[in-house]
Scaffold this motif. Structure first.
Motif, short mmCIF file in Angstrom:
data_model
loop_
_atom_site.label_atom_id
_atom_site.label_comp_id
_atom_site.label_asym_id
_atom_site.label_seq_id
_atom_site.Cartn_x
_atom_site.Cartn_y
_atom_site.Cartn_z
N GLY A 52 -6.16 -21.72 -2.53
CA GLY A 52 -5.60 -20.61 -2.47
C GLY A 52 -4.41 -20.25 -1.89
N ARG A 53 -3.58 -21.33 -1.90
CA ARG A 53 -2.13 -21.26 -1.23
C ARG A 53 -1.27 -21.17 -2.28
NH1 ARG A 53 -3.15 -23.82 4.09
NH2 ARG A 53 -1.07 -22.99 4.50
N THR A 54 -0.18 -20.43 -1.99
CA THR A 54 0.73 -20.16 -2.87
C THR A 54 1.86 -20.76 -2.53
OG1 THR A 54 -0.44 -18.00 -3.14
CG2 THR A 54 1.68 -18.42 -4.32
N ILE A 55 2.56 -21.75 -3.29
CA ILE A 55 4.01 -22.20 -3.14
C ILE A 55 4.72 -22.10 -4.46
CG2 ILE A 55 5.28 -24.25 -2.57
CD1 ILE A 55 3.47 -24.90 -0.65
N ASP A 56 5.93 -21.26 -4.32
CA ASP A 56 6.28 -20.66 -5.80
C ASP A 56 7.24 -21.85 -6.00
OD1 ASP A 56 8.92 -20.59 -4.55
OD2 ASP A 56 8.83 -18.62 -3.80
N GLU A 57 7.50 -21.92 -7.58
CA GLU A 57 8.44 -22.68 -8.06
C GLU A 57 9.71 -23.17 -7.52
OE1 GLU A 57 7.70 -21.75 -12.25
OE2 GLU A 57 9.24 -23.34 -12.82
N GLU A 58 10.38 -22.44 -6.96
CA GLU A 58 11.54 -22.58 -6.19
C GLU A 58 11.24 -23.54 -5.02
OE1 GLU A 58 14.28 -19.19 -6.18
OE2 GLU A 58 15.30 -20.53 -4.70
N GLU A 59 10.47 -23.25 -4.30
CA GLU A 59 9.97 -23.70 -2.83
C GLU A 59 9.44 -25.11 -3.40
OE1 GLU A 59 7.37 -22.78 1.02
OE2 GLU A 59 7.47 -21.59 -0.83
N MET A 60 8.77 -25.28 -4.39
CA MET A 60 8.59 -26.59 -4.82
C MET A 60 9.61 -27.55 -5.33
SD MET A 60 5.01 -27.25 -4.82
CE MET A 60 4.97 -28.57 -5.87
N ARG A 61 10.44 -26.94 -5.82
CA ARG A 61 11.65 -27.76 -6.24
C ARG A 61 12.47 -28.14 -5.19
NH1 ARG A 61 14.07 -29.61 -10.67
NH2 ARG A 61 12.30 -29.04 -11.93
N THR A 62 12.60 -27.34 -4.18
CA THR A 62 13.31 -27.75 -2.69
C THR A 62 12.82 -28.79 -2.36
OG1 THR A 62 13.75 -25.44 -2.52
CG2 THR A 62 14.23 -26.69 -0.76
#
Ligand SMILES: [Mg+2]
Length: 265
Positions: A52-62
């Protein structure tokens, strides 16, 4: 690299071609980028689903970029800097620390599997790779020299449909000498290996380096004054040389152009 096998019996020019693998003999860098994107998306979705944790695509890419930079720094000019499985492990450790969770071992495996399955579905040889290599083998010693470790190099060679003895004489990976291109150390260790393989003296003027990377291939060739041919394809096709040493003697877009050019260099 196999010990004790000699390349002999060829009636060739005496030239030794050192061919890069990724982006040079086939499309693999854009497939790598696609596989990274899809794997990051997969991790994001799974974290949302399972924790249930959200890490958006941009954050993942960083996070991915940070991980890659760290890996390059820790393993400077070392084969481990290109180890994708290690990179995914490092990234997942980073995520665990960030989220304060422990991810199951099986998730680590799923992530690696996702990366490799996407990569394998997209990487492919260029249409003229096999035929060109077969013809080059008649006249030259053909050695594939890659920054990949042995396992990854073998995987790509298989995906490109290449066979030792038919398309190339020898494969040399960064793992063989524990050093990466563009280190001059790599070439220093390569010469005695080639001399043993060919049972003759090998000098820089016998060497032609062919690759897609202005820094790792072209500038690397310049460290010993060898001729360099740039293959402008795959992800690095748009990269302009950033200094004089990264400028190749010839720039080609199709591998088959080598057959004409090599008579001149
Ligand atoms: Mg390359």
């Amino acid at each position: 690299m196999k010990e004790g096998t000699e390349i002999s019996g060829k009636n060739h020019s005496g030239k030794v071609l050192l061919l890069d693998l990724d982006g040079t003999l086939g499309l693999s860098l854009i497939p790598e980028e696609d596989a990274i994107s899809e794997t990051l998306k997969f991790i994001s979705e799974e974290l949302a689903k399972r924790l249930g944790r959200t890490i958006d695509e941009e954050e993942m890419r960083t996070l991915y970029k940070e991980t890659k930079n760290e890996q390059y720094k820790i393993y400077h000019l070392n084969p481990k800097r290109h180890d994708k499985n290690l990179r995914w492990m490092m990234l997942l450790h980073k995520l665990e620390n960030k989220l304060g969770v422990r991810l199951p071992e099986s998730f680590y495996e799923e992530v690696k599997e996702r990366y490799w399955s996407v990569f394998e579905s997209k990487a492919e040889p260029y249409p003229d790779t096999k035929e060109t290599l077969e013809k080059l083998m008649e006249k030259f010693t053909v050695v594939i020299v890659t920054n990949n470790d042995y396992a990854e190099a073998q995987k790509k060679i298989k995906l490109f449909g290449l066979k030792e003895g038919e398309h190339y004489d020898a494969l040399v990976t960064s793992e063989d000498f524990n050093v990466c291109k563009p280190s001059p150390e790599f070439l220093k260790k390569l010469f005695p290996f080639l001399e043993q393989k060919l049972s003759r003296i090998v000098r820089p003027e016998h060497i032609v380096i062919v690759g897609d990377d202005p820094k790792n291939d072209i500038a690397w060739a310049r460290t010993i004054g060898a001729k360099a041919i740039r293959v402008k394809r795959d992800l690095l096709a748009k990269h302009d040389p950033s200094n004089e040493s990264e400028k190749a003697d010839h720039v080609i877009e199709n591998l088959s152009e080598l057959l004409k050019i090599l008579d001149k260099v």
